[in-house]
Design an enzyme around this catalytic site. Structure first.
Site: not given
Lengths: 78, 385
Positions: B72-74
């Site tokens: 998961v990232c931005a």
């Protein structure tokens, strides 16, 4: 603060993460200790990322500000 | 092969207790402020993507090899970046969240509330990223939505899948913690918007003002929707009683608390209104009514089907510390003791919800991200934790 002295400019406008940090790392790696990089990005995520990356690597974030051209960072190589 | 996954897929895996590691590669500050919350325990690790950039071997060594890895990232670029590094180190089952944490923040999960075969359908739409709930009633091919969020695409697709059209949306109050979807839905499909003038007077869009005791219909021959004005959280706060069985309670009644009356900056005055609502409106309702709240605080409040619903009686009994207060002075004191700062963005969100501000889409997404701060109690525990 925009009239801060710097040795090199890196334009990361329009790029999304991780590119601004990757390019900043490459630029800083190629510079001499004590030199200052001015980096400009438009990705709002770069604000916290550059600050966290700088404190992690020991390079100093001298200043960061939001201007008309984007987020402007001045980073001094350790 | 690095495989993309959607926020809905992630939610289903969490819901089914699949075994995987959620690897969040955002910086620690952003991770600390907002992260994936799961109905069940989840194996989660935060290693920023720039750690993989600086110290690849050490960072990769932090990631367990015996599990599926969901990154998961931005947005999604950094998750792909880290995913590729992991694959180059021999990890075989690696996925990245499409469109990043924002898509998790906006994601809605539908859960059927009442039994199959009833004359009308009651649906709960969970927004795990906000810990908020909107509700739907389908009757004779018509869908009424209560407190929709701004995920227009979800609601229109849901309506299409269930062969119904969105005819009306009801606002329980002027929300401060998320951007309401009512006017976007109305613009897209022509549905009517209902709300109380105590909150919506002066709004820039057309709405139908509701008054205590008004009765609307979910569809021409469908169940009644009765208006119960319940000021306190805001002056225009309103509950909607459906078919004398369910109460969409907005931010007035929560399963483990009441809605905090201090967000408007008039804590004492609004706490007084809330006390009157509690004693005159809430406690006088039929205790067997099923309460459908606007938020939850913890996943533990949900039943095994992930429905956040309880009878009024149970709520009153299990939250006696607040519902049992018997004088207005003590009640106001309780509220004062529990006051805490509200996020700065709430003032801006209110303006958007009244139609006075119309920021760009990206800006709205970013304003809309993060868990709510709407309950009047259950705060001290989080502070000391």
């Amino acid at each position: 603060m925009s009239e801060m002295n710097f040795d090199q400019v890196l334009d990361c406008k329009g790029m999304n993460c991780p590119l601004p940090v990757i390019k900043t790392k490459k630029a800083i790696d190629a510079m001499d200790s004590g030199q200052v990089l001015k980096m400009v990005a438009t990705d709002p995520g770069s604000k916290n990322d550059i600050s966290a990356w700088a404190s992690r690597t020991g390079n100093e974030l001298l200043n960061s500000e939001q201007t008309d051209e984007g987020y402007v960072f001045f980073i001094q190589k350790k | 092969m690095l495989t993309p996954y959607s926020a809905n897929e992630l939610f289903n895996w969490l819901r089914q207790k699949d075994d995987f590691l959620l690897l969040d590669v955002r910086n620690e500050e952003d991770f600390g402020r907002f992260q994936v919350e799961s109905p069940h325990k989840v194996d989660m690790l935060n290693v920023p993507y720039f750690d993989f950039m600086e110290e690849e071997e050490t960072s990769v060594a932090k990631v367990p090899r015996n599990k599926k890895i969901k990154v998961v990232c931005a947005k999604e670029g950094s998750a792909q970046y880290v995913g590729e590094i992991l694959e180059s180190h021999g990890f075989e089952d690696v996925g990245y969240l499409k469109e990043g944490i924002v898509s998790w923040g906006n994601m809605l999960a539908p859960v059927r509330v009442n039994e199959e075969g009833e004359a009308f359908e009651v649906w709960q739409f969970i927004r795990p990223g906000k810990a908020s709930l909107s509700w739907g009633v389908i009757s004779e091919g018509e869908l009424s939505i209560f407190d929709p969020s701004r995920n227009l695409e979800f609601y229109t697709e849901f309506a299409a899948e269930h062969g119904c059209k969105i005819t009306q949306t009801f606002e329980t109050h002027l929300q401060a913690d998320y951007i309401s979807g009512s006017r976007f839905i109305s613009k897209a499909v022509g549905s009517k918007v209902y709300g109380h003038s105590g909150d919506f007077m002066g709004a820039s869009f057309d709405y139908t003002a509701v008054q205590n005791g008004d009765i609307f219909k979910a569809s021409p021959n469908g169940p009644d929707i009765e208006v119960v004005h319940s000021p306190g959280h805001t002056p225009g706060s309103t509950c909607y009683k459906i078919d004398d069985t369910f109460v969409v309670s907005g931010d007035t009644i929560f399963l483990v608390s009441l809605g905090r009356p201090d967000l408007g900056g008039k804590a004492v005055e609004w706490a007084g209104m809330l006390y009157e609502t509690m004693t005159q409106k809430i406690k006088t309702m039929d205790p067997t009514l099923q309460i459908l709240p606007g938020h939850y605080i913890e996943w533990a409040e949900a039943d095994e089907d992930l429905v956040f619903m309880d009878t009024l009686q149970n709520i009153l009994d299990s939250n006696a510390a607040i519902y049992g207060i018997s004088t207005e002075a003590d009640f106001v004191e309780f509220i004062k003791q529990n006051i805490r700062k509200q996020p700065d963005v709430y003032a801006e969100i209110r303006k958007v919800n009244a139609g006075w501000l119309d920021p760009e889409d990206d800006e709205q997404s970013s304003m809309d991200l993060g868990k709510n701060e709407c309950a009047a109690s259950a705060y001290a525990a989080q502070q000391s934790a």
